[in-house]
Design a protein around this motif. Structure first.
Motif, PDB file in Angstrom:
ATOM      1  N   HIS A 147       0.822  -1.210   0.000  1.00 31.71           N
ATOM      2  CA  HIS A 147       0.000   0.000   0.000  1.00 31.71           C
ATOM      3  C   HIS A 147       0.860   1.267   0.000  1.00 31.71           C
ATOM      4  CE1 HIS A 147      -4.068  -1.623   0.321  1.00 31.71           C
ATOM      5  NE2 HIS A 147      -3.578  -2.560   1.101  1.00 31.71           N
ATOM      6  N   ARG A 148       2.034   1.211   0.625  1.00 33.71           N
ATOM      7  CA  ARG A 148       2.907   2.390   0.589  1.00 33.71           C
ATOM      8  C   ARG A 148       3.389   2.674  -0.828  1.00 33.71           C
ATOM      9  NH1 ARG A 148       4.980   0.327   5.480  1.00 33.71           N
ATOM     10  NH2 ARG A 148       6.679  -0.684   4.358  1.00 33.71           N
ATOM     11  N   VAL A 149       3.755   1.624  -1.561  1.00 32.73           N
ATOM     12  CA  VAL A 149       4.166   1.810  -2.949  1.00 32.73           C
ATOM     13  C   VAL A 149       2.994   2.332  -3.779  1.00 32.73           C
ATOM     14  CG1 VAL A 149       4.973   0.627  -5.029  1.00 32.73           C
ATOM     15  CG2 VAL A 149       5.972   0.078  -2.820  1.00 32.73           C
ATOM     16  N   LEU A 150       1.804   1.805  -3.520  1.00 28.99           N
ATOM     17  CA  LEU A 150       0.621   2.242  -4.267  1.00 28.99           C
ATOM     18  C   LEU A 150       0.335   3.717  -4.056  1.00 28.99           C
ATOM     19  CD1 LEU A 150      -1.911   1.534  -5.979  1.00 28.99           C
ATOM     20  CD2 LEU A 150      -3.073   0.980  -3.824  1.00 28.99           C
ATOM     21  N   VAL A 151       0.385   4.164  -2.804  1.00 31.14           N
ATOM     22  CA  VAL A 151       0.013   5.551  -2.496  1.00 31.14           C
ATOM     23  C   VAL A 151       1.156   6.523  -2.805  1.00 31.14           C
ATOM     24  CG1 VAL A 151      -0.662   7.123  -0.641  1.00 31.14           C
ATOM     25  CG2 VAL A 151      -1.658   4.830  -0.757  1.00 31.14           C
ATOM     26  N   ASP A 152       2.369   6.195  -2.343  1.00 31.80           N
ATOM     27  CA  ASP A 152       3.485   7.130  -2.456  1.00 31.80           C
ATOM     28  C   ASP A 152       4.065   7.208  -3.867  1.00 31.80           C
ATOM     29  OD1 ASP A 152       3.147   7.499   0.241  1.00 31.80           O
ATOM     30  OD2 ASP A 152       4.780   6.171   0.837  1.00 31.80           O
ATOM     31  N   GLU A 153       3.910   6.154  -4.655  1.00 30.54           N
ATOM     32  CA  GLU A 153       4.516   6.151  -5.989  1.00 30.54           C
ATOM     33  C   GLU A 153       3.444   6.143  -7.088  1.00 30.54           C
ATOM     34  OE1 GLU A 153       7.638   3.317  -6.557  1.00 30.54           O
ATOM     35  OE2 GLU A 153       8.302   3.441  -4.469  1.00 30.54           O
ATOM     36  N   TRP A 154       2.641   5.089  -7.155  1.00 27.91           N
ATOM     37  CA  TRP A 154       1.717   4.960  -8.288  1.00 27.91           C
ATOM     38  C   TRP A 154       0.698   6.083  -8.321  1.00 27.91           C
ATOM     39  CZ3 TRP A 154      -2.789   4.554 -10.764  1.00 27.91           C
ATOM     40  CH2 TRP A 154      -2.838   3.836 -11.958  1.00 27.91           C
ATOM     41  N   LEU A 155      -0.025   6.269  -7.234  1.00 23.33           N
ATOM     42  CA  LEU A 155      -1.063   7.302  -7.210  1.00 23.33           C
ATOM     43  C   LEU A 155      -0.467   8.705  -7.297  1.00 23.33           C
ATOM     44  CD1 LEU A 155      -3.500   5.873  -4.502  1.00 23.33           C
ATOM     45  CD2 LEU A 155      -3.659   5.699  -6.988  1.00 23.33           C
ATOM     46  N   SER A 156       0.704   8.907  -6.695  1.00 27.12           N
ATOM     47  CA  SER A 156       1.347  10.220  -6.760  1.00 27.12           C
ATOM     48  C   SER A 156       1.742  10.565  -8.194  1.00 27.12           C
ATOM     49  CB  SER A 156       2.580  10.226  -5.850  1.00 27.12           C
ATOM     50  OG  SER A 156       3.248  11.470  -5.930  1.00 27.12           O
ATOM     51  N   HIS A 157       2.336   9.616  -8.909  1.00 22.24           N
ATOM     52  CA  HIS A 157       2.686   9.858 -10.313  1.00 22.24           C
ATOM     53  C   HIS A 157       1.430  10.066 -11.160  1.00 22.24           C
ATOM     54  CE1 HIS A 157       6.746   9.167  -9.324  1.00 22.24           C
ATOM     55  NE2 HIS A 157       6.728   7.849  -9.331  1.00 22.24           N
ATOM     56  N   ASP A 158       0.382   9.336 -10.859  1.00 20.50           N
ATOM     57  CA  ASP A 158      -0.856   9.482 -11.625  1.00 20.50           C
ATOM     58  C   ASP A 158      -1.460  10.866 -11.438  1.00 20.50           C
ATOM     59  OD1 ASP A 158      -3.074   8.371 -13.220  1.00 20.50           O
ATOM     60  OD2 ASP A 158      -4.216   8.594 -11.366  1.00 20.50           O
ATOM     61  N   ASP A 159      -1.438  11.381 -10.224  1.00 18.73           N
ATOM     62  CA  ASP A 159      -1.951  12.737  -9.984  1.00 18.73           C
ATOM     63  C   ASP A 159      -1.110  13.790 -10.714  1.00 18.73           C
ATOM     64  OD1 ASP A 159      -3.954  11.730  -8.382  1.00 18.73           O
ATOM     65  OD2 ASP A 159      -2.812  11.981  -6.518  1.00 18.73           O
ATOM     66  N   ASN A 160       0.211  13.607 -10.724  1.00 19.55           N
ATOM     67  CA  ASN A 160       1.065  14.547 -11.451  1.00 19.55           C
ATOM     68  C   ASN A 160       0.800  14.480 -12.954  1.00 19.55           C
ATOM     69  OD1 ASN A 160       2.298  15.323  -9.051  1.00 19.55           O
ATOM     70  ND2 ASN A 160       3.933  13.823  -9.241  1.00 19.55           N
ATOM     71  N   MET A 161       0.564  13.278 -13.448  1.00 22.63           N
ATOM     72  CA  MET A 161       0.287  13.130 -14.882  1.00 22.63           C
ATOM     73  C   MET A 161      -1.033  13.790 -15.272  1.00 22.63           C
ATOM     74  SD  MET A 161       2.645  11.470 -16.568  1.00 22.63           S
ATOM     75  CE  MET A 161       1.804  10.631 -17.881  1.00 22.63           C
ATOM     76  N   ARG A 162      -1.984  13.774 -14.370  1.00 21.95           N
ATOM     77  CA  ARG A 162      -3.263  14.443 -14.657  1.00 21.95           C
ATOM     78  C   ARG A 162      -3.044  15.944 -14.841  1.00 21.95           C
ATOM     79  NH1 ARG A 162      -6.558  17.083 -11.310  1.00 21.95           N
ATOM     80  NH2 ARG A 162      -5.419  16.294  -9.493  1.00 21.95           N
ATOM     81  N   LEU A 163      -2.208  16.541 -13.997  1.00 22.58           N
ATOM     82  CA  LEU A 163      -1.908  17.970 -14.132  1.00 22.58           C
ATOM     83  C   LEU A 163      -1.156  18.258 -15.433  1.00 22.58           C
ATOM     84  CD1 LEU A 163      -0.801  18.745 -10.450  1.00 22.58           C
ATOM     85  CD2 LEU A 163      -3.034  19.137 -11.499  1.00 22.58           C
ATOM     86  N   VAL A 164      -0.238  17.360 -15.799  1.00 20.59           N
ATOM     87  CA  VAL A 164       0.505  17.537 -17.054  1.00 20.59           C
ATOM     88  C   VAL A 164      -0.439  17.474 -18.253  1.00 20.59           C
ATOM     89  CG1 VAL A 164       2.239  16.487 -18.558  1.00 20.59           C
ATOM     90  CG2 VAL A 164       2.690  16.708 -16.112  1.00 20.59           C
TER      91      VAL A 164
END
Length: 286
Positions: A77-94
């Protein structure tokens, strides 16, 4: 006759006591049947391991193994929240920035083309105080704005490629954490069966619920991994469409098609979109 026999026995006992006294220097009372019974201490029986000790052993061993499974689930869950979801949120802004920049480039290029067709080259003719046009920017201003937007667009495309690479790496990290979780979970199940089979006892009452809770968490990790893999594939497809639409026609009137492609990808990018495999669990993830 019996009395003489008893006297002889007593005399023999006295001789034995005297001889023992002379040899050891300590007198010992003659042994009698009654005294031998009093001095006799029965040996203690070897205590057998009670059934409750086996249950206690299970209560301590199995939760220790289960703790390893819980730790691996937390790592997932730490990898899911800190890496996957974080990168996905940044990609949405991009993606939103790309859509906005393409719309801006299309608008500026259209205005620039209109200005060239009408041959408006002086400030008076482009001003708002009278004149033949309602425009208020010179062609040089439009050229500068267009150049700035194109450079920003290139930076966003680079960030888009990097973001997709980071999301793919996060997905691989999720797979490694899931492999560790499944390995520990299978070891937990095997240890539980071994302990129950060796001691031939019924598992403690708290173990079934504990086992079901861990099993449910492992199943949730499996479902999340499947959903994130499908979501990654969906977004890779959208990114490929956006990158392929970035051509020279972006500077002309036909650039509206590229702007529509970026806007569509931006609208469908969030996990809250109904087309997203994570739509059902998006509230829990957020």
């Amino acid at each position: 006759m019996s009395t003489s026999t008893n006297q002889d026995d007593e005399a023999d006992e006295m001789k034995k006591a005297y001889m023992q006294f002379m040899l050891s220097g300590k007198a010992s009372a003659p042994s009698t049947p009654s005294s031998s019974k009093k001095n006799h201490t029965p040996s203690k029986p070897i205590p057998s391991t009670p059934l409750s000790s086996n249950k206690k052993k299970q209560r301590f061993v199995i939760p220790k193994i289960a703790q390893t499974v819980v730790k691996s689930i937390d790592a997932f869950h730490r990898v899911l929240v800190d890496e996957w979801l974080s990168h996905d949120d940044n990609m949405r802004l991009v993606m939103e920035s790309i859509a906005d920049l393409r719309e801006r480039i299309r608008s500026v290029s259209q205005r620039q083309q209109l200005m060239r067709e009408t041959s408006l080259c002086t400030w008076e003719e482009c001003g708002m105080r009278g004149g033949r046009s309602s425009g208020f920017l010179l062609e040089q201003d439009l050229e500068l704005a267009l150049s700035h937007s194109l450079l920003a667009h290139e930076r966003m495309l680079t960030a888009l490629r990097q973001g997709m690479s980071q999301m793919a790496q996060a997905q691989e990290a999720l797979g490694r954490r899931l492999d560790d979780t499944m390995a520990h979970f299978h070891a937990f199940q095997a240890q539980e069966r071994t302990l129950t089979g060796e001691h031939q006892v019924r598992a403690p009452d708290e173990l079934p619920s504990h086992r079901e809770s861990i099993g449910a968490q492992v199943e949730e990790c499996l479902q999340l991994f499947r959903s994130t893999a499908l979501e990654l594939f969906r977004k890779q497809t959208m990114v490929r469409g956006v990158l392929e639409s970035s051509t020279d026609s972006l500077l002309y009137l036909e650039g509206s098609k590229q702007s529509v492609a970026a806007s569509k990808a931006s609208n469908e990018w969030p996990r809250s979109s109904r087309k997203s495999p994570l739509f059902q669990v998006n509230d829990a993830l957020d």
